[in-house]
Write an enzyme that holds these catalytic residues in place. Sequence first.
Site, mmCIF file in Angstrom:
data_model
loop_
_atom_site.group_PDB
_atom_site.id
_atom_site.type_symbol
_atom_site.label_atom_id
_atom_site.label_comp_id
_atom_site.label_asym_id
_atom_site.label_seq_id
_atom_site.Cartn_x
_atom_site.Cartn_y
_atom_site.Cartn_z
ATOM 1 N N THR A 49 1.070 -1.170 0.172
ATOM 2 C CA THR A 49 -0.102 -0.047 0.077
ATOM 3 C C THR A 49 0.925 1.186 0.156
ATOM 4 O OG1 THR A 49 -0.148 0.451 2.439
ATOM 5 C CG2 THR A 49 -1.528 -1.290 1.655
ATOM 6 N N CYS A 50 0.294 2.523 0.334
ATOM 7 C CA CYS A 50 1.067 3.628 0.264
ATOM 8 C C CYS A 50 1.919 3.744 1.329
ATOM 9 C CB CYS A 50 0.149 4.797 0.315
ATOM 10 S SG CYS A 50 -0.677 4.989 -1.124
ATOM 11 N N ARG A 52 3.045 0.930 3.275
ATOM 12 C CA ARG A 52 3.814 -0.563 3.829
ATOM 13 C C ARG A 52 3.831 -1.379 2.479
ATOM 14 N NH1 ARG A 52 2.480 -1.658 8.321
ATOM 15 N NH2 ARG A 52 0.819 -0.062 8.926
ATOM 16 N N HIS A 96 1.133 -8.554 14.797
ATOM 17 C CA HIS A 96 1.240 -7.558 13.697
ATOM 18 C C HIS A 96 0.225 -7.766 12.829
ATOM 19 C CE1 HIS A 96 3.327 -4.562 11.384
ATOM 20 N NE2 HIS A 96 3.135 -5.214 10.298
ATOM 21 N N SER A 106 -1.504 1.673 11.164
ATOM 22 C CA SER A 106 -1.793 2.716 10.028
ATOM 23 C C SER A 106 -1.358 3.861 10.620
ATOM 24 C CB SER A 106 -3.318 2.595 9.664
ATOM 25 O OG SER A 106 -3.793 1.469 9.248
ATOM 26 N N GLU A 111 -8.215 3.641 10.895
ATOM 27 C CA GLU A 111 -8.773 3.681 9.362
ATOM 28 C C GLU A 111 -8.896 2.522 8.883
ATOM 29 O OE1 GLU A 111 -7.383 2.660 6.435
ATOM 30 O OE2 GLU A 111 -4.928 2.413 6.975
ATOM 31 N N GLN A 117 -7.839 -3.474 1.850
ATOM 32 C CA GLN A 117 -6.422 -3.765 0.941
ATOM 33 C C GLN A 117 -5.879 -4.841 1.420
ATOM 34 O OE1 GLN A 117 -4.643 -0.009 2.369
ATOM 35 N NE2 GLN A 117 -4.792 1.179 0.384
ATOM 36 N N ALA A 187 -8.669 7.702 -10.562
ATOM 37 C CA ALA A 187 -10.046 7.240 -10.374
ATOM 38 C C ALA A 187 -10.165 5.827 -9.363
ATOM 39 C CB ALA A 187 -10.712 7.112 -11.527
ATOM 40 N N GLU A 189 -9.587 3.335 -5.742
ATOM 41 C CA GLU A 189 -10.417 3.521 -4.336
ATOM 42 C C GLU A 189 -9.927 4.710 -3.524
ATOM 43 O OE1 GLU A 189 -10.998 0.732 -0.557
ATOM 44 O OE2 GLU A 189 -10.321 -0.259 -2.432
ATOM 45 N N SER A 191 -8.771 7.863 -4.549
ATOM 46 C CA SER A 191 -9.459 8.825 -5.152
ATOM 47 C C SER A 191 -10.883 8.947 -4.984
ATOM 48 C CB SER A 191 -8.900 8.828 -6.639
ATOM 49 O OG SER A 191 -7.726 8.837 -7.156
#
Length: 376
Positions: A49-50, A52, A96, A106, A111, A117, A187, A189, A191
């Site tokens: 993800t952004c 991790r 973890h 997070s 969140e 994800q 476009a 998720e 966004s």
Amino acid sequence: MNIFCFGISHQTANVEVRERFAIPDSALTDSLTRLAQIRSVDESVLLSTCNRTEFYIVSPDSQLAVEPLFHDFYGPIETTESQHLFRLPAIPSIRHLFRVASGLESMVVGETEIFGQLKRAYEIAAKSGTTGRVLNRLFQKAFQVGKHVRSSTAITRGSVSVGSVAVDLAQQIFGNLAGSKIMILGAGETSERTARSFQSRGAKQLFVSNRSYDKAVALAEAMGGRAIRFDDWEQEFRDLDILVSSTAAPHAVVTRAKIEPILRMRRDRPLFIIDLAIPRDVEPTVHQLDDVYVYDLDSLRAIADRTLETRKKEMDACDSLIEKHVCDFEGWLNRAFERANAPSNPRRSTTLAWTVPSPPGYGNLIQRYPRAAKAL
């Protein structure tokens, strides 16, 4: 078998280092196939993800180290990069994962985006055939834990995603967002969540641009906004107030060369840019332009930290719930091992043996990951 979690996250590295290890969604299946070809890997799930990139692995090697594994997967890794990687053995890995599923690891604690994800990461791995008995059971348990923690505590109060935090920041700067012209690049998720957050705060002028124009149209229509073809988005810069960029491009989309000429026509009108992509969509030199204010994922940490303060009171309760689930899963592992190695079992095997080794430098790991790497 030995369960491990290897990776890098916003807790161990900044965005410049993290983007070196990020795996695009489009490359996950091929990446899992390559990972499965490494001899020390029996089962695997990749979460990228952004904030991790994490490798959940079952291995016959109780001493499996992160540097050789990442070298086999990524190629040569600089020493300055390897110092940001972490390695968690069995029980800390389980703990973890349960904390990740619950949103406790997070950037914005609590969140919910990470839950979806994580489910997608598992589904892709299961479909690719890289999960087995252990990770299937572990991830199903993780989803159960994530739901339990959120429904039993107040950990989700307040802004619960990076997109929502970005909107908080925009509202602090512009006040009433009804009169602000906002463009969303991408476009996906992230966004969509960000656009919905803007809309919920009163934003009326929303524009969406994406390489797939059909996706841009779909999101714009859902938001009551207008779609713009990707090749034309720069033309809207003249009177734009806020740009949110979250594309999957492998290179910078918003460059100094593109927007500097347009800024001259704006007559000192400030431009607020939120870069939610990794790799980053906004070229670093854009920060240097007058009247342009750029916030990337790391820049949002200040607001995330304020939100964290209001949720810390809930974290002890969350950890208590999680610890019970960790003990439950540890019990399942023990029972599975006993059944597999019972004298009456004609297929007796040690393939379900599991260990919880403390790797070299474990003390440093505890300092860096105080909650995830609790003492065994």
